[in-house]
Motif scaffolding. Structure first.
Motif, short mmCIF file in Angstrom:
data_model
loop_
_atom_site.label_atom_id
_atom_site.label_comp_id
_atom_site.label_asym_id
_atom_site.label_seq_id
_atom_site.Cartn_x
_atom_site.Cartn_y
_atom_site.Cartn_z
N MET A 1 0.93 -1.33 -0.10
CA MET A 1 -0.17 -0.26 0.24
C MET A 1 0.79 1.15 0.03
SD MET A 1 -3.12 1.01 2.42
CE MET A 1 -4.13 -0.07 1.73
N ARG A 2 0.68 2.13 -0.95
CA ARG A 2 1.22 3.52 -0.94
C ARG A 2 0.49 4.56 -0.16
NH1 ARG A 2 4.98 5.29 -4.08
NH2 ARG A 2 3.90 7.11 -4.68
N ILE A 3 0.96 5.24 0.68
CA ILE A 3 0.46 6.17 1.58
C ILE A 3 1.26 7.58 1.33
CG2 ILE A 3 -0.35 6.76 3.87
CD1 ILE A 3 -0.43 3.59 4.52
N LEU A 4 0.26 8.48 1.39
CA LEU A 4 0.87 9.76 1.36
C LEU A 4 0.45 10.47 2.72
CD1 LEU A 4 2.26 12.38 -0.06
CD2 LEU A 4 0.14 13.01 -1.00
N VAL A 5 1.58 10.97 3.37
CA VAL A 5 1.57 11.71 4.74
C VAL A 5 1.68 13.17 4.53
CG1 VAL A 5 2.49 12.02 6.88
CG2 VAL A 5 2.25 9.86 6.10
N ALA A 6 0.83 13.85 4.59
CA ALA A 6 0.95 15.45 4.41
C ALA A 6 0.71 16.15 5.58
CB ALA A 6 -0.46 15.99 3.50
N ASP A 7 1.82 16.46 6.04
CA ASP A 7 1.81 17.14 7.65
C ASP A 7 3.17 18.01 7.60
OD1 ASP A 7 2.57 17.63 10.45
OD2 ASP A 7 1.27 16.15 10.75
N ASP A 8 3.14 19.20 8.23
CA ASP A 8 4.21 20.23 8.01
C ASP A 8 5.25 19.96 9.05
OD1 ASP A 8 2.09 21.01 9.74
OD2 ASP A 8 3.06 22.93 9.91
N SER A 9 5.12 18.96 9.84
CA SER A 9 5.70 18.71 11.12
C SER A 9 6.75 17.69 10.69
CB SER A 9 5.21 18.42 12.30
OG SER A 9 6.12 17.89 13.17
N PRO A 10 8.21 17.66 10.39
CA PRO A 10 9.00 16.61 10.20
C PRO A 10 8.78 15.60 11.11
CG PRO A 10 10.32 18.65 9.70
CD PRO A 10 8.94 18.82 10.51
N VAL A 11 8.77 15.85 12.49
CA VAL A 11 8.65 15.04 13.47
C VAL A 11 7.21 14.03 13.26
CG1 VAL A 11 8.37 14.48 16.10
CG2 VAL A 11 10.00 16.11 15.16
N ASN A 12 6.16 14.72 12.77
CA ASN A 12 5.21 13.95 12.86
C ASN A 12 5.16 13.03 11.53
OD1 ASN A 12 3.66 15.05 14.97
ND2 ASN A 12 2.91 16.64 13.98
N GLN A 13 5.89 13.72 10.55
CA GLN A 13 6.12 12.74 9.30
C GLN A 13 6.84 11.32 9.84
OE1 GLN A 13 7.90 14.93 6.28
NE2 GLN A 13 6.19 16.37 5.98
N ALA A 14 7.89 11.56 10.40
CA ALA A 14 8.67 10.54 10.86
C ALA A 14 8.00 9.47 11.66
CB ALA A 14 9.95 11.08 11.72
N VAL A 15 7.32 9.93 12.77
CA VAL A 15 6.48 9.02 13.43
C VAL A 15 5.36 8.43 12.42
CG1 VAL A 15 4.58 8.94 15.20
CG2 VAL A 15 6.64 10.30 15.40
N GLY A 24 4.24 -2.43 6.70
CA GLY A 24 4.65 -2.87 5.25
C GLY A 24 4.20 -2.10 4.26
N ALA A 25 3.85 -0.65 4.67
CA ALA A 25 3.46 0.29 3.61
C ALA A 25 4.57 1.17 3.12
CB ALA A 25 2.62 1.38 4.15
N VAL A 26 4.41 1.74 1.67
CA VAL A 26 5.45 2.65 1.41
C VAL A 26 4.97 3.97 1.48
CG1 VAL A 26 6.32 3.44 -0.90
CG2 VAL A 26 6.21 0.77 -0.58
N VAL A 27 5.78 4.82 2.04
CA VAL A 27 5.30 6.08 2.83
C VAL A 27 5.97 7.18 2.01
CG1 VAL A 27 5.24 7.50 4.65
CG2 VAL A 27 4.85 4.99 4.94
N GLU A 28 5.27 8.13 1.62
CA GLU A 28 5.91 9.33 0.93
C GLU A 28 5.39 10.74 1.79
OE1 GLU A 28 8.15 9.29 -1.31
OE2 GLU A 28 7.89 7.19 -1.86
N THR A 29 5.93 11.78 1.52
CA THR A 29 5.52 13.06 2.26
C THR A 29 5.09 14.00 1.70
OG1 THR A 29 7.67 13.35 2.94
CG2 THR A 29 6.62 11.96 4.50
N ALA A 30 4.42 15.01 2.19
CA ALA A 30 4.34 16.40 1.60
C ALA A 30 4.19 17.31 2.79
CB ALA A 30 2.94 16.47 0.75
N ALA A 31 4.69 18.45 2.73
CA ALA A 31 4.87 19.27 3.66
C ALA A 31 3.43 20.07 4.10
CB ALA A 31 6.02 20.20 3.84
N ASN A 32 2.56 20.37 2.86
CA ASN A 32 1.37 21.02 2.78
C ASN A 32 0.40 20.38 1.89
OD1 ASN A 32 1.82 22.55 0.34
ND2 ASN A 32 3.74 23.49 1.48
N GLY A 33 -0.98 21.05 1.83
CA GLY A 33 -1.65 20.78 1.09
C GLY A 33 -1.61 20.79 -0.57
#
Length: 132
Positions: A1-15, A24-33
């Protein structure tokens, strides 16, 4: 499963990344909407975890644009993340287009369950109870 985590906090992204990758997910991030919409326009994701309060574009505006067809599939499961858990928040967020709500700090089991439920609801697939 590919999940996009959109959160401006690097700590929250890391958690979120640690929890989801352990599952088992593949995680990508974005810092804003706005960054989330850019990624959704060019990459496939199975679900989005969207912080409500972010600079440039907040989660409510971003989910509205997703539901309007501006980025990714209109039926993409999107779960709101927020440290501001108020009574009635879940119903308010569903009315905005979110499929679920997870308060911060994130609880791993609750997050995994919310993702499974949101994906099952959008795809009309029953959720297996792993504890049964």
């Amino acid at each position: 499963m590919r999940i996009l985590v959109a959160d401006d906090s690097p700590v929250n992204q890391a958690v979120a990344r640690a929890i989801l990758e352990a599952a088992g997910a593949v995680v990508e991030t974005a810092a804003n909407g706005a960054q989330a919409l850019e990624r959704l326009s060019s990459e496939p994701f199975d679900v989005v975890l969207m912080d409500l309060r972010m600079p440039v574009m907040d989660g409510a505006e971003a989910v509205g644009r997703i539901r309007e067809g501006q980025a990714g599939p209109v039926d993409l499961p999107v779960i709101a993340l927020s440290a501001d858990a108020q009574p009635g928040e879940g119903a308010r967020l569903k009315a905005l287009g979110f499929d679920g709500f997870q308060p911060k700090p994130i609880q791993p089991a609750s997050l995994i369950s919310a993702i499974a439920q949101a994906v099952a609801t959008r795809t009309n697939t029953p959720v297996r109870n792993e504890a049964a």
